[in-house]
Motif scaffolding. Sequence first.
Motif, short mmCIF file in Angstrom:
data_model
loop_
_atom_site.label_atom_id
_atom_site.label_comp_id
_atom_site.label_asym_id
_atom_site.label_seq_id
_atom_site.Cartn_x
_atom_site.Cartn_y
_atom_site.Cartn_z
N PHE A 193 -6.86 -6.76 13.58
CA PHE A 193 -7.53 -8.06 13.56
C PHE A 193 -7.41 -8.66 12.17
N VAL A 194 -7.35 -9.98 12.13
CA VAL A 194 -7.25 -10.68 10.85
C VAL A 194 -8.54 -10.50 10.05
N ASP A 195 -8.42 -10.38 8.74
CA ASP A 195 -9.59 -10.34 7.87
C ASP A 195 -10.12 -11.75 7.65
N ILE A 196 -11.39 -11.85 7.29
CA ILE A 196 -11.99 -13.13 6.93
C ILE A 196 -11.62 -13.44 5.48
N GLY A 197 -11.27 -14.69 5.22
CA GLY A 197 -10.95 -15.11 3.87
C GLY A 197 -9.46 -15.13 3.60
N ALA A 198 -9.11 -15.34 2.32
CA ALA A 198 -7.72 -15.53 1.92
C ALA A 198 -6.96 -14.24 1.73
N PHE A 199 -7.66 -13.11 1.64
CA PHE A 199 -7.05 -11.81 1.33
C PHE A 199 -7.07 -10.91 2.56
N GLU A 200 -5.95 -10.24 2.81
CA GLU A 200 -5.86 -9.30 3.94
C GLU A 200 -5.64 -7.90 3.39
N VAL A 201 -6.56 -6.98 3.73
CA VAL A 201 -6.38 -5.58 3.34
C VAL A 201 -5.14 -5.04 4.05
N GLN A 202 -4.27 -4.38 3.31
CA GLN A 202 -3.03 -3.87 3.88
C GLN A 202 -3.22 -2.47 4.44
N LEU A 203 -2.14 -1.84 4.85
CA LEU A 203 -2.21 -0.56 5.55
C LEU A 203 -3.00 0.46 4.75
N ALA A 204 -3.89 1.14 5.42
CA ALA A 204 -4.69 2.16 4.76
C ALA A 204 -3.79 3.31 4.34
N PRO A 205 -4.07 3.94 3.20
CA PRO A 205 -3.24 5.05 2.76
C PRO A 205 -3.33 6.24 3.71
N THR A 206 -2.24 6.99 3.81
CA THR A 206 -2.24 8.20 4.62
C THR A 206 -2.64 9.38 3.75
N ALA A 207 -2.71 10.56 4.37
CA ALA A 207 -3.08 11.75 3.61
C ALA A 207 -1.95 12.19 2.70
N ALA A 208 -0.73 11.76 2.98
CA ALA A 208 0.42 12.16 2.17
C ALA A 208 0.36 11.48 0.81
N THR A 209 0.94 12.14 -0.18
CA THR A 209 1.03 11.55 -1.52
C THR A 209 2.49 11.50 -1.95
N VAL A 210 2.78 10.58 -2.85
CA VAL A 210 4.13 10.39 -3.35
C VAL A 210 4.06 10.22 -4.87
N SER A 211 5.23 10.13 -5.50
CA SER A 211 5.29 9.87 -6.93
C SER A 211 6.02 8.56 -7.17
N VAL A 212 5.66 7.91 -8.27
CA VAL A 212 6.31 6.67 -8.70
C VAL A 212 6.70 6.86 -10.15
N SER A 213 7.98 6.62 -10.47
CA SER A 213 8.44 6.82 -11.84
C SER A 213 9.57 5.87 -12.16
N GLY A 214 9.86 5.74 -13.44
CA GLY A 214 10.94 4.87 -13.87
C GLY A 214 10.98 4.77 -15.38
#
Length: 283
Positions: free
Chosen positions: A186-207
């Motif tokens: 369902f659409v959120d109220i207001g201008a901002f939409e909460v995106q997909l909830a995080p899963t139990a899995a974790t990842v790394s981000v690097s650069g």
Amino acid sequence: NCGALSNILATLTVLNSTISGNTTMSGGNFCNRSGGAVTLRNVTITNNTGTGAGGIEQGSNGTLNFGNTIVAGNNETVGSGSDEIVYNGGTITSAGGNLVGDEPGDSTSIGLLDIAYQPSDKQNVNPLLGPLQNNGGPTPTHALFVGSPAVDGGLNALANNAGLSTDQRGTGFPRFVDGDGNGLAFVDIGAFEVQLAPTAATVSVSGRVLNITGRGVSNAVVHLTNQNGETQTARTNSFGYYSFKDIPAGETYVINVYSKRYQFTTQVITVTEDLDELNFTTQ
């Protein structure tokens, strides 16, 4: 006088927009008067201050139709007006899916007329809004914190009829997301939409953080902010490398880099697996 916007004798439609941080010494911060016709869909009106109305002022002979809209967290300073909406004339129509007022009595107009709310409207509940900041996209927004009653609280038909496929932030931020994890989008109220909830899995981000010649920038500060406004910080090593580990997968992040000598463009990412070589090069 109006702090943010005054509509007189015109037809105005406002979609996927935030009106925040305005001040007026007379009237409201969003005014519709003298025959103006306004339609609001998925708008967030918050953190405004006025002497007549902190939020919306509806005057004579105008029409206001609002849906999937937050009008909460505004402030009227004199004490005889309304923090949120003053309804003195014309017609206000709730199309449903609104959240009005964050304290008891806030949703009641102090004007001459009363607003006929719909069963799908939420009244006098804290929307749990984050600060106005860069949450991705080209313009600042107020994020919805975990547990906000605005999450999945809007009406899909209103957003669809208005042609809204994304939230205010645009591409990469779809409008219809199962933000509360109940299996229904369902659409959120207001201008901002909460995106997909995080899963139990974790990842790394690097650069790496690089200057214009391709050399690593040492001791630069890298901020990684999730959709709830929570921030992690890393510093680059002597060769410009940075890394974040154990990041919840399936979530959208805003990454900013700060350096005394250089400026860098903000990046917005959604990670579902390990992300290497997310590099930043000075402008």
